[in-house]
Write a protein that holds these residues in place. Structure first.
Motif: not given
Length: 81
Positions: A62-72
């Motif tokens: 979940v953290g990787v997907l949030l960071d990769c697609f939402i944050t970045t």
């Protein structure tokens, strides 16, 4: 990785918005590919029989997907442009 690319384009004379767009165009696929690879690697923890490893793997995914697609891809370009 994204910020280095933004600064590189900005130093070459592009405006702030143009630098962010060019950097996201250039680095976006690399960031997505790295995120998907990390998601698959951490998702392998879900095959474990240990509940703690399942939970850690789920949270990392979940953290990787949030960071990769939402944050970045959304939050940082909106704040910079």
């Amino acid at each position: 990785f994204l910020m280095d690319s933004v600064m590189e384009h900005w130093y070459h004379g592009k405006g702030g918005r143009a630098a962010v767009i060019e950097a996201l165009d250039q680095a976006g696929t690399i960031i997505s590919a790295a995120g998907i690879i990390m998601f698959l690697a951490f998702g392998a923890l879900g095959a474990s029989t240990t509940p703690v490893l399942n939970q850690i793997g789920f949270m990392l995914c979940v953290g990787v997907l949030l960071d990769c697609f939402i944050t970045t891809k959304i939050t940082i370009p909106c704040l910079m442009a």
